[in-house]
Design an enzyme around this catalytic site. Sequence first.
Site, PDB file in Angstrom:
ATOM      1  N   SER A 159     -98.500  79.229-103.187  1.00  0.00           N
ATOM      2  CA  SER A 159     -98.675  77.710-103.154  1.00  0.00           C
ATOM      3  C   SER A 159    -100.186  77.677-103.389  1.00  0.00           C
ATOM      4  O   SER A 159    -100.877  78.541-102.901  1.00  0.00           O
ATOM      5  CB  SER A 159     -97.957  77.204-101.954  1.00  0.00           C
ATOM      6  OG  SER A 159     -98.308  75.665-101.747  1.00  0.00           O
ATOM      7  N   TYR A 177     -96.508  76.415 -92.925  1.00  0.00           N
ATOM      8  CA  TYR A 177     -96.236  76.672 -94.094  1.00  0.00           C
ATOM      9  C   TYR A 177     -97.626  77.306 -94.711  1.00  0.00           C
ATOM     10  O   TYR A 177     -97.658  78.285 -95.559  1.00  0.00           O
ATOM     11  CB  TYR A 177     -96.000  75.334 -94.985  1.00  0.00           C
ATOM     12  CG  TYR A 177     -95.716  75.490 -96.449  1.00  0.00           C
ATOM     13  CD1 TYR A 177     -94.367  75.781 -96.964  1.00  0.00           C
ATOM     14  CD2 TYR A 177     -96.791  75.203 -97.410  1.00  0.00           C
ATOM     15  CE1 TYR A 177     -94.140  75.582 -98.142  1.00  0.00           C
ATOM     16  CE2 TYR A 177     -96.519  75.213 -98.769  1.00  0.00           C
ATOM     17  CZ  TYR A 177     -95.163  75.622 -98.959  1.00  0.00           C
ATOM     18  OH  TYR A 177     -94.863  75.680-100.421  1.00  0.00           O
TER      19      TYR A 177
HETATM   20  P1  NAD Z   1     -85.960  74.627-103.507  1.00  0.00           P
HETATM   21  O1  NAD Z   1     -85.676  73.928-102.212  1.00  0.00           O
HETATM   22  O2  NAD Z   1     -85.576  73.732-104.690  1.00  0.00           O
HETATM   23  O3  NAD Z   1     -85.931  75.900-103.378  1.00  0.00           O
HETATM   24  C1  NAD Z   1     -86.018  76.992-102.178  1.00  0.00           C
HETATM   25  C2  NAD Z   1     -85.007  77.970-102.791  1.00  0.00           C
HETATM   26  O4  NAD Z   1     -85.179  78.986-101.424  1.00  0.00           O
HETATM   27  C3  NAD Z   1     -83.473  77.806-102.783  1.00  0.00           C
HETATM   28  O5  NAD Z   1     -82.995  78.458-103.771  1.00  0.00           O
HETATM   29  C4  NAD Z   1     -83.086  77.871-101.441  1.00  0.00           C
HETATM   30  O6  NAD Z   1     -81.370  78.349-101.608  1.00  0.00           O
HETATM   31  C5  NAD Z   1     -83.918  79.136-101.120  1.00  0.00           C
HETATM   32  N1  NAD Z   1     -83.587  79.512 -99.651  1.00  0.00           N
HETATM   33  C6  NAD Z   1     -84.110  78.737 -98.542  1.00  0.00           C
HETATM   34  N2  NAD Z   1     -83.763  79.471 -97.414  1.00  0.00           N
HETATM   35  C7  NAD Z   1     -83.296  80.542 -97.827  1.00  0.00           C
HETATM   36  C8  NAD Z   1     -82.921  81.609 -96.827  1.00  0.00           C
HETATM   37  N3  NAD Z   1     -82.913  81.731 -95.568  1.00  0.00           N
HETATM   38  N4  NAD Z   1     -82.459  82.740 -97.571  1.00  0.00           N
HETATM   39  C9  NAD Z   1     -82.387  82.681 -99.112  1.00  0.00           C
HETATM   40  N5  NAD Z   1     -82.794  81.808 -99.652  1.00  0.00           N
HETATM   41  C10 NAD Z   1     -83.030  80.697 -99.123  1.00  0.00           C
HETATM   42  O7  NAD Z   1     -87.358  74.493-103.499  1.00  0.00           O
HETATM   43  P2  NAD Z   1     -88.736  74.589-104.523  1.00  0.00           P
HETATM   44  O8  NAD Z   1     -89.723  73.707-104.631  1.00  0.00           O
HETATM   45  O9  NAD Z   1     -88.084  75.334-105.750  1.00  0.00           O
HETATM   46  O10 NAD Z   1     -89.609  75.947-103.939  1.00  0.00           O
HETATM   47  C11 NAD Z   1     -89.433  77.293-104.072  1.00  0.00           C
HETATM   48  C12 NAD Z   1     -90.618  78.020-103.773  1.00  0.00           C
HETATM   49  O11 NAD Z   1     -91.609  77.505-104.291  1.00  0.00           O
HETATM   50  C13 NAD Z   1     -90.876  78.100-102.161  1.00  0.00           C
HETATM   51  O12 NAD Z   1     -91.575  79.144-101.647  1.00  0.00           O
HETATM   52  C14 NAD Z   1     -91.958  76.989-102.095  1.00  0.00           C
HETATM   53  O13 NAD Z   1     -92.904  76.986-101.021  1.00  0.00           O
HETATM   54  C15 NAD Z   1     -92.703  77.207-103.288  1.00  0.00           C
HETATM   55  N6  NAD Z   1     -93.756  76.085-103.897  1.00  0.00           N
HETATM   56  C16 NAD Z   1     -93.129  74.915-104.153  1.00  0.00           C
HETATM   57  C17 NAD Z   1     -93.778  73.980-104.674  1.00  0.00           C
HETATM   58  C18 NAD Z   1     -93.329  72.541-105.052  1.00  0.00           C
HETATM   59  O14 NAD Z   1     -93.782  71.384-105.305  1.00  0.00           O
HETATM   60  N7  NAD Z   1     -91.868  72.256-105.300  1.00  0.00           N
HETATM   61  C19 NAD Z   1     -95.314  74.101-104.663  1.00  0.00           C
HETATM   62  C20 NAD Z   1     -95.862  75.068-104.214  1.00  0.00           C
HETATM   63  C21 NAD Z   1     -94.979  76.141-103.677  1.00  0.00           C
END
Ligand code: NAD
Length: 257
Positions: free
Chosen positions: A139, A152
């Site tokens: 991130s 985080y």
């Molecule tokens: P999201 O909530 O749509 O996806 C999260 C995923 O993680 C889901 O598929 C969920 O089922 C899975 N998950 C959660 N807990 C779990 C567990 N215990 N076991 C297995 N799977 C689990 O969120 P996202 O925005 O797609 O985030 C995905 C990644 O990207 C994360 O690591 C997040 O920190 C990172 N990220 C997101 C953003 C953003 O703006 N959306 C920015 C930077 C980084």
Amino acid sequence: MSLNGKTAIVTGSNSGIGLGVARELAKAGADVVLNSFTDRDEDHALADEISKETGTNARYIKADMSKGDECRMLIDQAGACDILVNNAGIQHVSPIDQFPVEKWDAIIAINMSSAYHTMAAALPMMRAAGWGRVVNIASAHGLTASPYKAAYVAAKHGVVGMTKTVALETAQEPITVNAICPGYVLTPLVEAQIPDTMKEYDMSREDVIKNVMLERQPSKEFATVEQLGGTTVFLCSDAAAQITGTTISVDGGWTAL
Ligand code: NAD
């Protein structure tokens, strides 16, 4: 770019970035393994849909990334792992003196320690296959901080550090280990917050996006899951064979500030 014959495991991939990355890897020819801890019919249906769309063999495997043994079981059960994308992640926002211990433990486990377990299990498979790519979805918070996100930010900085370390351990092998650092990405989770924020600030959708959500993102545009998928496919390409131990920011200029 063809990833035909490669197996790609994407943790936390039944929604958002993980699903977008899995789709782009499948479009490039990889057989993807989707994962979450839910094991619903819809999760398996997503894998079937990707298989049909791309003519690849997509599967779904349930595993809870908060548990080390299940992280390792995911890799073992997949039977092969040429490409590993550590994406599963959760968030909790709170001042440190009020940060609930169970939230701290869950964020460290899911967002950081899971990558240790999956890499430990996957590297022997990559070595046996003579090729491997690890892409850790960190991130902008792996490079910089924001208040109230101690767990985080700690976990994402940890992922960046672990990425560099494992890259050094594999530097003389045909394996690369990198991290992608997204800024704000338009996922269903983020989209769902827009209507409430519009009410809270009495602002238009456009103003909420530009002035509240993307306050720190100089481009004033969200990154997309397709762009993150494309960056992952690039890191799996021959052109990226000498890119290892680094971070690629997909953040509209956030970390340039
Ligand atoms: P999201 O909530 O749509 O996806 C999260 C995923 O993680 C889901 O598929 C969920 O089922 C899975 N998950 C959660 N807990 C779990 C567990 N215990 N076991 C297995 N799977 C689990 O969120 P996202 O925005 O797609 O985030 C995905 C990644 O990207 C994360 O690591 C997040 O920190 C990172 N990220 C997101 C953003 C953003 O703006 N959306 C920015 C930077 C980084």
